[in-house]
Design a protein around this motif. Structure first.
Motif, short mmCIF file in Angstrom:
data_model
loop_
_atom_site.label_atom_id
_atom_site.label_comp_id
_atom_site.label_asym_id
_atom_site.label_seq_id
_atom_site.Cartn_x
_atom_site.Cartn_y
_atom_site.Cartn_z
N TRP A 1 22.57 -5.45 35.12
CA TRP A 1 23.24 -6.67 34.72
C TRP A 1 24.64 -6.76 35.34
O TRP A 1 24.99 -6.00 36.22
N SER A 2 25.45 -7.67 34.77
CA SER A 2 26.73 -7.99 35.43
C SER A 2 27.69 -6.81 35.51
O SER A 2 27.58 -5.85 34.77
N TRP B 1 14.98 -16.44 34.51
CA TRP B 1 15.65 -15.16 34.28
C TRP B 1 14.64 -14.09 33.87
O TRP B 1 13.65 -14.39 33.19
N GLN C 1 23.49 -11.93 40.14
CA GLN C 1 22.29 -11.61 39.38
C GLN C 1 21.13 -12.37 40.02
O GLN C 1 21.16 -13.61 40.10
N ARG D 1 28.71 -5.29 27.36
CA ARG D 1 28.36 -5.53 28.77
C ARG D 1 29.48 -6.18 29.59
O ARG D 1 30.46 -6.67 29.06
N ASP D 2 29.25 -6.17 30.90
CA ASP D 2 30.03 -6.91 31.89
C ASP D 2 31.44 -6.34 32.12
O ASP D 2 32.44 -7.03 31.89
N TYR E 1 29.51 -21.31 34.11
CA TYR E 1 29.50 -20.14 33.21
C TYR E 1 29.63 -18.87 34.03
O TYR E 1 29.38 -18.84 35.24
N ALA E 2 29.99 -17.80 33.30
CA ALA E 2 30.00 -16.43 33.87
C ALA E 2 30.83 -16.34 35.14
O ALA E 2 30.46 -15.66 36.10
N ASN F 1 21.81 -15.96 38.51
CA ASN F 1 22.82 -16.33 37.50
C ASN F 1 24.13 -15.68 37.85
O ASN F 1 24.50 -15.63 39.03
N GLY F 2 24.86 -15.20 36.85
CA GLY F 2 26.25 -14.78 37.05
C GLY F 2 26.49 -14.05 38.36
O GLY F 2 25.62 -13.37 38.89
N TRP G 1 28.99 -19.66 38.00
CA TRP G 1 27.55 -19.94 38.07
C TRP G 1 27.29 -21.33 37.50
O TRP G 1 27.76 -21.65 36.41
N GLU H 1 31.06 -12.58 26.99
CA GLU H 1 30.41 -12.15 28.22
C GLU H 1 31.39 -12.29 29.38
O GLU H 1 32.35 -13.07 29.32
N CYS H 2 31.09 -11.55 30.42
CA CYS H 2 31.84 -11.65 31.68
C CYS H 2 33.34 -11.87 31.51
O CYS H 2 33.89 -12.85 32.03
N ILE I 1 16.50 -7.90 36.17
CA ILE I 1 17.33 -8.53 37.19
C ILE I 1 18.02 -7.49 38.08
O ILE I 1 18.29 -6.38 37.64
N1 DQQ Z 1 23.93 -12.53 31.99
C1 DQQ Z 1 23.87 -11.17 32.46
C2 DQQ Z 1 24.79 -10.45 31.58
C3 DQQ Z 1 25.86 -11.43 31.34
C4 DQQ Z 1 25.15 -12.74 31.29
C5 DQQ Z 1 22.48 -10.71 32.49
C6 DQQ Z 1 25.92 -13.86 31.92
O1 DQQ Z 1 25.30 -9.22 32.06
O2 DQQ Z 1 26.44 -11.12 30.13
O3 DQQ Z 1 21.79 -11.44 33.48
O4 DQQ Z 1 25.22 -14.57 32.86
#
Ligand code: DQQ
Length: 549
Positions: free
Chosen positions: A82-83, A46, A38, A148-149, A276-277, A21-22, A294, A204-205, A50
């Motif tokens: 994570w991210s 998922w 990720q 996060r992120d 996304y992300a 993912n991201g 992503w 997010e992100c 990760i």
């Molecule tokens: N997924 C991650 C996060 C982010 C989200 C976790 C975006 O850190 O916020 O896999 O893909």
């Protein structure tokens, strides 16, 4: 291509197997591009555990897999890495800030540094024993599930680093929480977030970067001067990436958007399809800012598990500010041209009302197509219905069997021999019903996946957006990157991007076709069309490289 794997891509980034993912702010270091993402080493869906997948490249097209940069290993990330983002320190050393899921399942921010800075591949990373650097606690009122992120950090005039972390309050106020540091390791939360907006939910992100007011070059993240700033967030509630353009008040450390995410109804999106992300980075060799996003599957998890993988990255896009200062433009990076082989070319071809003309001479399952249209009889356009304010809805309601004076016209891609399957990317032009608007016309761009596959189990949502161009002065251009199961389209020279995932059963490999069509009642001119077959890039397929597992 392996017939059992018809949906693997030829030039869009993906790991050899499993879930991705991201992707985190890529970087260029000692001439090598690095992409971190990720990655779930345990399967095609998922997983909270990760890790940071890692691949390197010299040209952003061909990628070599590297071992994961890091896995969950410390109390501050034992439940998942994570991210996060890379920041290049003034001495040239890259540093990663990332979100860890700690032993209490709280989201915290950690740092990792390269073990050997003379290794251009940066194969080993070490985590600071001082982690976490930022943690939610009783005093700062941050929800431990919504923190996060971290972004790439930027340096203020006062010599302090700033970074933002995505968050939200219980009543859905989205936040970019600001932290500051003198040494990059000790961080203090600022009382005020860099920006927040009510009723937007979890951010997010986030990504925060300057864009020069003129020209298409990019600048380094800490640059100031003749720039606007862009704040992009991935809204968890809609799974779309929205951006605002505005000013960064360096004294107050707040960002003031020209138009907020919700102020004008809805903010512009980096992509109106599956995307996304996303994250950007500044490529200091070619002086450009590059965006990556992503692109998730549109198939059920069961199919992903069967095929053993899930998730792609969009083709990297150069991103810059339009001269109006009101929108961002995006364009596939020029390196895509190194993959071009055979070319089909048309000039000044009339596409009569109701006709569909095949583009011969390209491998239509893996191609790069650029076409520009001229519509002469604009006065024949229908007036747009006042209730038609949601472009995605118009694209979904009005399928190709419904005619309007001007359009739909555009491309039919990944079309099967008997047209049982196809994805159409097209324009429709309406007269505006709003006399206050500067333009008399409304241009709609759609990516219609509803006929893309005989397999009914996949999500075939149609996407759409309005393109801010005036067809009485400007030509209508469309560029579409086709890559087996991804169709990535750029309308109006990169004003609008729409990415979709499709899973044809018949329009596979040699059995995929490409057409230009016009289902409107007026003829349309193709001023020029260039379609190139693209050869496959080497993406994580190098058996001599270390395994990514
Ligand atoms: N997924 C991650 C996060 C982010 C989200 C976790 C975006 O850190 O916020 O896999 O893909």
């Amino acid at each position: 291509q392996d017939v059992n794997q018809p949906y693997r891509t030829g030039y869009h980034f993906q790991p050899l197997r499993n879930w991705m993912n991201g992707m985190y702010r890529p970087m260029i270091y000692k001439g090598i591009y690095h992409l971190f993402y990720q990655y779930n080493p345990y399967g095609a869906v998922w997983d909270v555990r990760i890790v940071w997948g890692h691949s390197t490249s010299t040209d952003l097209v061909n990628w070599t897999p590297q071992p994961p940069a890091f896995n969950p290993s410390q109390p501050s990330d034992i439940n998942g890495c994570w991210s996060g983002s890379v920041t290049i320190l003034p001495n040239g050393t890259p540093v990663i800030l990332y979100t860890g899921i700690d032993q209490n399942k709280s989201q915290v921010q950690n740092v990792a540094v390269p073990v050997n800075i003379s290794d251009p591949y940066l194969r080993e990373w070490s985590k600071s024993p001082g982690n976490p650097l930022m943690a939610p606690n009783a005093v700062n009122g941050i929800n431990p599930d919504r923190f996060r992120d971290p972004t790439t950090a930027w340096l203020g005039r006062d010599g302090e680093w700033r970074v933002i972390v995505g968050s939200s309050t219980d009543d859905r106020r989205g936040l970019a929480i600001l932290y500051k540091s003198r040494d990059f390791f000790n961080w203090t939360q600022s009382i005020k977030p860099l920006h927040y907006e009510d009723l937007t939910g979890m951010w997010e992100c986030p990504d925060f970067f300057p864009v020069p007011i003129t020209g298409s070059d990019g600048v380094e993240t800490s640059s100031f001067g003749e720039v606007k700033h862009v704040l992009k967030v991935s809204l968890f509630e809609t799974l779309h990436d929205y951006y605002t353009i505005g000013s960064y008040d360096r004294e107050k450390d707040v960002y003031v958007p020209d138009l907020g995410f919700v102020q004008n109804g809805s903010a512009p999106r980096l992509d109106y399809g599956k995307y996304y992300a996303s994250k950007t980075f500044f490529d200091d060799v070619k002086k450009r800012r590059i965006l990556w996003g992503w692109v998730n599957e549109s198939s059920p998890a069961k199919s992903d598990i069967e095929k053993g993988w899930s998730g792609l990255q969009s083709f990297p896009r150069k991103i810059w500010l339009d001269e109006s200062g009101k929108e961002l433009l995006q364009w596939p990076i020029e390196e895509i041209e190194t993959l071009r082989v055979t070319q089909a070319k048309w000039h000044n071809k009339v596409i009569r009302a109701g006709s569909t003309i095949q583009v011969h001479g390209v491998s239509a399952a893996q191609a790069d197509v650029e076409v520009s249209f001229k519509v002469k009889e604009l006065e024949k356009a229908d007036v747009i219905e006042p209730s038609w304010t949601d472009p995605q809805k118009i694209c979904s309601q009005e399928d190709l069997s419904v005619k309007s004076g001007l359009g739909p016209f555009g491309l039919m891609v990944l079309a099967s021999n008997d047209m049982e399957e196809y994805t159409s990317v097209y324009f429709r032009i309406f007269k505006s019903n709003d006399t206050n608007k500067n333009t008399n016309y409304v241009v709609l761009m759609c990516s219609d996946q509803s006929r893309s596959s005989l397999n009914e189990k996949n999500d075939k949502t149609t996407f759409g957006a309005f393109v801010a161009i005036d067809p009485s002065h400007q030509t209508l251009s469309l560029r579409t990157l086709i890559d087996h199961s991804i169709v990535e389209s750029y309308g109006g020279g990169g004003k609008v991007c729409i990415t979709s995932r499709v899973y044809p059963k018949l329009a596979i490999g040699e059995s995929a076709n490409l057409f230009v069509f016009n289902k409107g009642t007026q003829s349309v001119d193709v001023l020029s069309l260039s379609a190139w077959s693209l050869k496959s890039a080497h993406i994580n397929d190098d058996s001599l490289s270390p395994s990514i597992e």
